[in-house]
Structures are given as structure tokens and as C-alpha cells.
Design a protein around this motif. Structure first.
Motif, PDB file in Angstrom:
ATOM      1  N   THR A 180       0.830  -1.199   0.000  1.00 47.84           N
ATOM      2  CA  THR A 180       0.000   0.000   0.000  1.00 47.84           C
ATOM      3  C   THR A 180       0.869   1.256   0.000  1.00 47.84           C
ATOM      4  N   ASP A 181       0.262   2.349  -0.395  1.00 46.10           N
ATOM      5  CA  ASP A 181       0.962   3.622  -0.469  1.00 46.10           C
ATOM      6  C   ASP A 181       1.314   4.090   0.947  1.00 46.10           C
ATOM      7  N   PRO A 182       2.600   4.300   1.246  1.00 50.41           N
ATOM      8  CA  PRO A 182       2.968   4.768   2.587  1.00 50.41           C
ATOM      9  C   PRO A 182       2.243   6.051   3.000  1.00 50.41           C
ATOM     10  N   ALA A 183       1.859   6.876   2.033  1.00 49.45           N
ATOM     11  CA  ALA A 183       1.196   8.144   2.344  1.00 49.45           C
ATOM     12  C   ALA A 183      -0.099   7.934   3.109  1.00 49.45           C
ATOM     13  N   THR A 184      -0.760   6.789   2.881  1.00 49.04           N
ATOM     14  CA  THR A 184      -2.046   6.536   3.536  1.00 49.04           C
ATOM     15  C   THR A 184      -1.884   6.070   4.981  1.00 49.04           C
ATOM     16  N   TRP A 185      -0.657   5.894   5.433  1.00 49.75           N
ATOM     17  CA  TRP A 185      -0.394   5.408   6.787  1.00 49.75           C
ATOM     18  C   TRP A 185      -0.151   6.551   7.772  1.00 49.75           C
ATOM     19  N   TYR A 186      -0.406   7.774   7.376  1.00 46.46           N
ATOM     20  CA  TYR A 186      -0.120   8.921   8.242  1.00 46.46           C
ATOM     21  C   TYR A 186      -0.891   8.837   9.562  1.00 46.46           C
ATOM     22  N   GLY A 187      -2.150   8.479   9.520  1.00 42.84           N
ATOM     23  CA  GLY A 187      -2.951   8.406  10.731  1.00 42.84           C
ATOM     24  C   GLY A 187      -2.461   7.337  11.683  1.00 42.84           C
ATOM     25  N   ALA A 188      -2.129   6.155  11.154  1.00 42.54           N
ATOM     26  CA  ALA A 188      -1.632   5.071  11.998  1.00 42.54           C
ATOM     27  C   ALA A 188      -0.298   5.446  12.637  1.00 42.54           C
ATOM     28  N   VAL A 189       0.561   6.090  11.857  1.00 43.26           N
ATOM     29  CA  VAL A 189       1.847   6.537  12.403  1.00 43.26           C
ATOM     30  C   VAL A 189       1.630   7.568  13.500  1.00 43.26           C
ATOM     31  N   ALA A 190       0.708   8.495  13.266  1.00 40.37           N
ATOM     32  CA  ALA A 190       0.422   9.513  14.279  1.00 40.37           C
ATOM     33  C   ALA A 190      -0.088   8.872  15.562  1.00 40.37           C
ATOM     34  N   ARG A 191      -0.935   7.859  15.436  1.00 40.77           N
ATOM     35  CA  ARG A 191      -1.448   7.198  16.625  1.00 40.77           C
ATOM     36  C   ARG A 191      -0.351   6.450  17.368  1.00 40.77           C
ATOM     37  N   TYR A 192       0.615   5.906  16.649  1.00 42.63           N
ATOM     38  CA  TYR A 192       1.693   5.149  17.280  1.00 42.63           C
ATOM     39  C   TYR A 192       2.480   6.021  18.257  1.00 42.63           C
TER      40      TYR A 192
END
Length: 659
Positions: A180-192
């Protein structure tokens, strides 16, 4: 910092005010893959197993730990391993560890006022830790691995972090899959990040994606070379909104760069009657007095306790606090005003104090997220205020001298030998001058942090060896031999016996970035002038622990056998106006002898900032008293000190340097 912490209830280490729930997602069908043979492959395998882009997994891990395992020890916010899986309950159940920064200093450090009495720390909240400080449980449910394995086995830890990221992505309704596009993982990274505000979560995620775009490569503390190739990604920040986190107010006058998460939690300025007040002094810096220093502290307490203490009007203050888990910053005192933090009024009046959530010993480590936001803040302040980015001006609390001989022994020693000064100055983008040779006569301490592992004792239990780990400090001996005794700091050990390897005993060590005058060389050993003696450290050409540089040294004027050394640069008595008590120019117990030389960090006018009343009504209050005295700041031992310019010559470092 400035006070004892409660040894009971290890949640003092962990009570960061963060919220982020973790919902268990069933692990993928089938048994977990066998561990890959090296760490780089372990990241790739975990990313494939749980459907996380490898770049995202590596980026998050780098911002948590720089991919280090830290020998299975917890961070200052209770996180373990390369993915910083948190286990607050486990750390709370560990044997109680005493407070190690046991100095007795008066944090205000002003002889003209009564010493501040230590405060009793507020009771810790006995409630269960927030979910963000207990992510190991969710990782165990997602992977089937035992908590002990997740804490101590890097491969299991990486798998746990990947599983958490994938679970966060699913809960947001975002696509999951290694491709998947890493750009779409911004929310998950922020939650981490485990942050309790959108600002802090976004700052963490932005730093992760900046790291992904720039790329990184390094060898970890356990010898694993890992590479994150540069990959241009424009993250989709709209995913952050789905986390539902609060937005912080940024009032006018908040002195933080816009790129970091920061809020205003003011330290109170309050009168108590009978002339007493707290917990800082008003000024108008730099218009009234130049700010020379930024002082790096650690809190020796949890985030929650730290905030309670700085809001106590009867106690001490500092300008900024920094949170371990996500690097969030709270500003408490305007930089124009004077905090009570460093135990030396001269330094307080000319400095800004930063408290980092953490402990100088205790087997914990500082998170990369906190290092990075701290460096951004310090660079912002230094450029704005004209403070040089060097170790003569960006100093630890452990580098601040005692004011007079009687206060030297009680000075604090945070942030301690495990603060990574070399990495911190890399993050500051500080300039380096490495054009010297042994003939130029100045030595900059520069060990490899990961492999430099002095055998300190007493991190957890007095006299017991600390867990081997990287350090910024080199140990100094009385002769060029590993069997030679350590040098003596006469203020710490007046009987002349050698200092020790106790982690709190800084009297025989020098720290990364500090510059000393060369005193001799013999084989793999180098000597520096240190507290009036030659101090030797191992510095082999094959694995150097120092570099050569150029600069200015101070030597006694001809005909002077010895000259005094001072802990503050105060003006002469004639400079004080009527009604203002003279602050005695009192030497420390050290002397600088003919034939010795010490690196000069600055030339300073003698100054005393008079502040003794709440409203500035006392004679001379809220003014800077200046005289004819001028001083050279020198690197005399582990701490900076001062000599009167009338007593010394300032010479280019090569003149008369030993070969």
C-alpha cells in the motif's frame, strides 16, 4: 533536576499524560515466520507478515529508538526495543530505584537570598497507566508472543510494532498491505506516537515521514547495519482527523517553532507575604542582559509530577519541559525572565533551562522523538538569541559550576553520562572545526557512543554494575594505564582519594563535545589538563575517542605560580550602587598553576543581576550591575569555570603545546 522523587510506585517513571487505546486484532492465520537472519530482514519479514510498508515500519522504529535495542532496558517512558513497545506495569513492578541526582544545591543559587527548601514531590496517581504506556499487551494479543519476549527479543519486538501499526490502520478504515501507499499510513503513524493531542501526534508523524523521505543508514547498538532508502512521500494528513484528538491552543508569544508540538503551561509568579515570592524572577532579556547558555536537564520524575512541580508557586522553575513518549513540549517561563533551575545565579540569569522527562541513571534511555524536538527548540532559540551551538554554551546541568567552594559538592549531575551529546549536536546541525592536529594542542572529546561503554556502577543498586550501554563520557585516569586510579576532584573527595565509577560521580570524566588543552601523549593514551592535573584517557588511533581542534587557551600571566578559579563571573565591589549588597568574589577550591592551560569558551564581562523582591522595589532591583572585571570561561573539569582576565594570558592553542 532539583528534588527527590518517590522511590515507591515506579509509575513516577511512566505517568505521561497521553491517551491512545489499542484494540486487539486477531493475528494473521498460520504460524509466525521464523526469525530472519539479520535485523534488516527482520523488518522486511515483519512488514510482509502484517501488511505494513517496510519504509513506514523502519521510519517509525527510527524515530522511536534509532533501531537500537538498548540491551533490553526501558526508555524513560517505559518503552522497550526498536519499536518502543511500552510496559508501564512491568517497569512499575521492578525493584525500586533510588533517586540518583542527590545533589543538595539551591536551584536559585543566589547568596543574597535564603536558600530554597526542597519540595515534597506530589503523590503519584495510583490509577492504571494509559493505554499508550501499555502497548506491549496489545502487541502480545496481536502476535501471540509473550510480553517478556516482546521486551527483550528485537525480532519479536519488531513484529509487535508492525502488528500494532496494522491494527491502527484497520481501525481507521485505511488500506492495509505491504504494497500500500505509505502516504495513507499517516494516521496510523500519528497514533503510534501515543500522544494526547493532534499537534503532538502530527509532529511525530511528520518527523517519521521526513525521515522516510531523507533516508537513513546506521549501525545499531548491537552491531546491526540497517538502511532506510530515501523515498519521497507526501503523506495524506487528513487521516489524522479520524483520531479525534484535541487541538492545542498556541497563544501569542509562545516561543516554540511551528514545526513542533508546544503548549503554554505557566509557572506562577506569586507573592506570599513577608517579602517571599516565587517561582522565578522577572527580567527583560536579552535587552537587559545577554543570554549565554541553554542548560539541558533531566526531570528525575514523570511528566505528570514535573508539571505539578513547575506549577507550584513556592518552588522552582525552568523554561521548558519535554515529554519522553512523543517529544511534546510545554513552555512555563518566558525566555526574557529568569528561571530557578541551574543552582548558580550567574548561570540562571544568563540561561534558558530545558527539563527532559527522564533519569540520569536508572538504566533508562532517552527517546529519539524527544531528542529531535529538543534539538529543534534549542536551534530555534540559539539562532534567535545569538547563542553559539557548541558545548561551551549548550551545556548540561552537570557542567554548571558551584557558586563558591561550599556549594561545589552539592551540584546536580543530570542529564548524566547516557545523554548522547554527539547525536544531539548532529540534530542541532552544529558546525564542527576539525582542522586541528596534535600540534594544535586542543582535544575535543568524541567517543563512538554505541561502542564506548564505561563500566559504571550504581544505576539501579549502589555498587552493582550498570547494564553495559553506550555513553558520551570517557573516564580519566592519573596515568596512561587502564590499571591506574581515576583522577581526583578535590571538591568531591577532599581527602585526595581517586574518584569512582559510580554513575553519579562525574569527577573523573569528560563528555562528548567538551574541549580541553592537550597535556601529553603516550602510546594509545592522551592527557588533558583537568582540575589542575594531567588526566589520561585511552585514545587509540584505530578507534579514537577524541578529535583535534584549534582555539584559544588561558595560561597564568608570567610570574604567577597559581591563580584562582571561580564559579561565577561577578563584578568588583566598587561597581555596586549604594544599598545593593556586594556579592563576594569568592574562589573555588581549585587553582590554575603555571605550566597548565585550559580551553577558553568565551570572554565575559563581570555581571550580577539584582532581583530580590516581587515588585522590584528594593534598591538596584531588576538591574544588571556591571564593573570593570572581565573573565574567561574555561573548560576546567567536567564543569565550566571562570578566571579573571587580569590573571591570565589568552594564547592561540598551538603556542607551547606539547608534541
Amino acid at each position: 533536576m532539583h528534588r527527590p522523587t518517590l522511590s515507591a510506585g515506579r509509575l513516577a517513571l511512566l505517568a505521561a499524560a497521553v491517551v491512545a487505546a489499542s484494540t486487539a486484532i486477531p493475528p494473521p492465520a498460520g504460524a509466525a515466520a521464523a526469525p530472519a537472519p539479520d535485523r534488516q530482514q527482520q523488518y522486511a519479514a515483519a512488514a510482509t507478515e502484517y501488511g505494513v510498508p517496510t519504509t513506514v515500519l523502519l521510519g517509525v522504529s527510527y524515530l522511536e529508538s534509532r533501531w537500537d535495542s538498548n540491551a533490553g532496558t526501558p526508555s524513560t517512558s517505559g518503552g522497550y526495543g526498536p519499536m518502543h513497545l511500552t510496559d508501564a506495569r512491568h517497569v512499575a513492578a521492578l525493584p525500586a530505584r533510588g533517586h540518583h541526582d542527590t545533589g543538595t544545591e539551591d536551584p536559585r543559587g543566589d547568596d543574597s537570598r535564603p536558600a530554597l527548601a526542597p519540595a515534597t514531590p506530589p503523590a503519584e496517581d495510583p490509577a492504571p497507566p494509559p493505554a499508550a504506556l501499555q502497548t506491549v499487551d496489545a502487541a502480545a494479543a496481536l502476535t501471540g508472543a509473550a510480553p517478556e519476549s516482546l521486551r527483550t527479543d528485537p525480532n519479536a519486538n519488531i513484529r509487535g510494532g508492525a502488528a500494532l501499526l496494522a491494527s491502527y490502520q484497520r481501525e481507521l478504515g485505511a488500506p492495509v498491505g505491504a504494497g500500500t501507499d505509505p502516504a495513507t499510513w499517516y494516521g496510523a503513524v500519528a497514533r503510534y506516537a501515543g500522544a494526547d493531542s493532534a499537534d503532538a501526534a502530527a509532529a511525530f508523524a511528520d518527523e517519521v515521514f521526513t525521515t522516510i523521505s531523507a533516508g537513513e543508514t546506521r549501525v545499531t547498538d548491537d552491531g546491526q547495519r540497517i538502511t532506510l532508502p530515501a523515498s519521497a512521500v507526501r503523506p495524506e494528513r487528513s487521516w489524522l482527523d479520524r483520531l479525534g484528538l484535541r487541538r492545542l491552543a498556541r497563544p501569542d508569544g509562545l516561543e516554540c517553532p511551528r514545526t513542533i508540538s508546544c503548549e503554554w503551561i505557566p509557572a506562577p509568579y506569586q507573592a506570599f507575604g513577608d517579602g517571599d515570592y516565587g517561582n522565578h524572577d522577572l527580567s527583560d532579556r536579552p535587552a537587559r542582559q545577554k543570554i549565554e547558555y541553554i542548560v539541558i536537564h533531566d526531570t528525575e520524575a514523570s511528566w505528570a509530577t514535573t508539571l505539578k512541580l513547575v506549577q507550584d508557586p513556592t518552588y522552582v522553575s525552568w523554561h521548558y519541559s519535554l515529554r519522553s513518549v512523543d517529544g511534546h513540549i510545554a513552555q512555563h517561563v518566558k525566555t526574557k525572565d529568569v528561571g530557578w533551575h541551574a543552582g548558580n545565579w550567574y548561570v540562571n540569569a544568563k540561561s534558558i533551562g530545558l527539563e527532559h522527562e527522564g533519569f540520569a541513571a536508572q538504566g533508562t534511555w532517552y527517546t529519539e522523538a524527544m531528542y529531535r524536538t529538543s534539538a529543534k527548540l534549542v536551534r530555534h532559540l540559539a539562532l534567535r538569541l545569538g547563542i553559539p551551538l557548541d558545548r561551551q554554551h549548550i551545556i548540561g546541568h552537570d557542567n554548571v559550576p558551584g557558586t563558591v567552594a561550599s556549594t561545589v559538592r552539592g551540584m546536580h549531575w543530570d542529564p548524566g553520562p547516557y545523554w548522547d551529546w554527539t547525536h544531539y549536536f548532529d540534530l542541532l546541525h552544529a558546525p564542527r572545526l576539525d582542522t586541528g592536529t596534535p600540534a594544535t594542542g586542543l582535544v575535543r572529546i568524541d567517543p563512538n557512543y554505541a561502542t564506548n561503554q564505561p563500566a559504571f556502577i550504581g544505576c539501579v543498586t549502589p555498587g552493582v554494575p550498570c547494564t553495559p550501554r553506550g555513553s558520551s563520557s570517557v573516564v580519566l585516569r592519573a596515568a596512561p594505564s587502564a590499571d591506574a586510579p581515576l583522577v581526583n576532584d578535590i571538591a568531591l573527595r577532599p581527602d585526595g582519594t581517586p574518584n569512582t565509577m559510580e554513575v553519579s560521580d562525574h569527577g573523573a570524566r569528560a563528555s562528548a563535545g567538551q574541549t580541553y588543552a592537550l597535556a601529553g601523549r603516550q602510546g594509545d593514551w592522551t592527557a588533558i589538563w583537568y582540575l589542575g592535573q594531567k588526566a589520561w584517557f585511552r585514545n587509540p588511533a584505530s578507534a579514537p575517542t577524541a578529535s583535534w581542534t584549534v582555539g584559544v587557551v588561558a595560561v597564568p600571566k608570567p610570574g604567577r605560580a597559581t591563580i584562582p578559579v571561580y564559579g561565577r563571573a561577578y563584578p568588583e565591589e566598587a561597581a555596586y550602587p549604594e544599598g545593593v549588597p556586594y556579592q563576594t568574589i569568592s574562589p573555588l577550591q581549585y587553582t590554575l598553576a603555571a605550566g597548565q592551560r585550559y580551553s577558553v569558551g568565551a570572554v565575559l564581562a563581570g555581571e550580577y543581576y539584582r532581583a530580590s523582591t516581587f515588585d522590584g522595589s528594593s534598591p538596584g532591583d531588576w538591574t544588571v550591575i556591571r564593573g570593570k572585571n572581565r573573565y574567561a570561561q574555561i573548560q576546567f573539569g567536567h564543569r565550566i569555570m571562570y578566571v579573571n582576565l587580569d590573571d591570565v594570558q589568552l594564547l592561540p592553542s598551538p603556542i607551547g603545546a606539547p608534541r
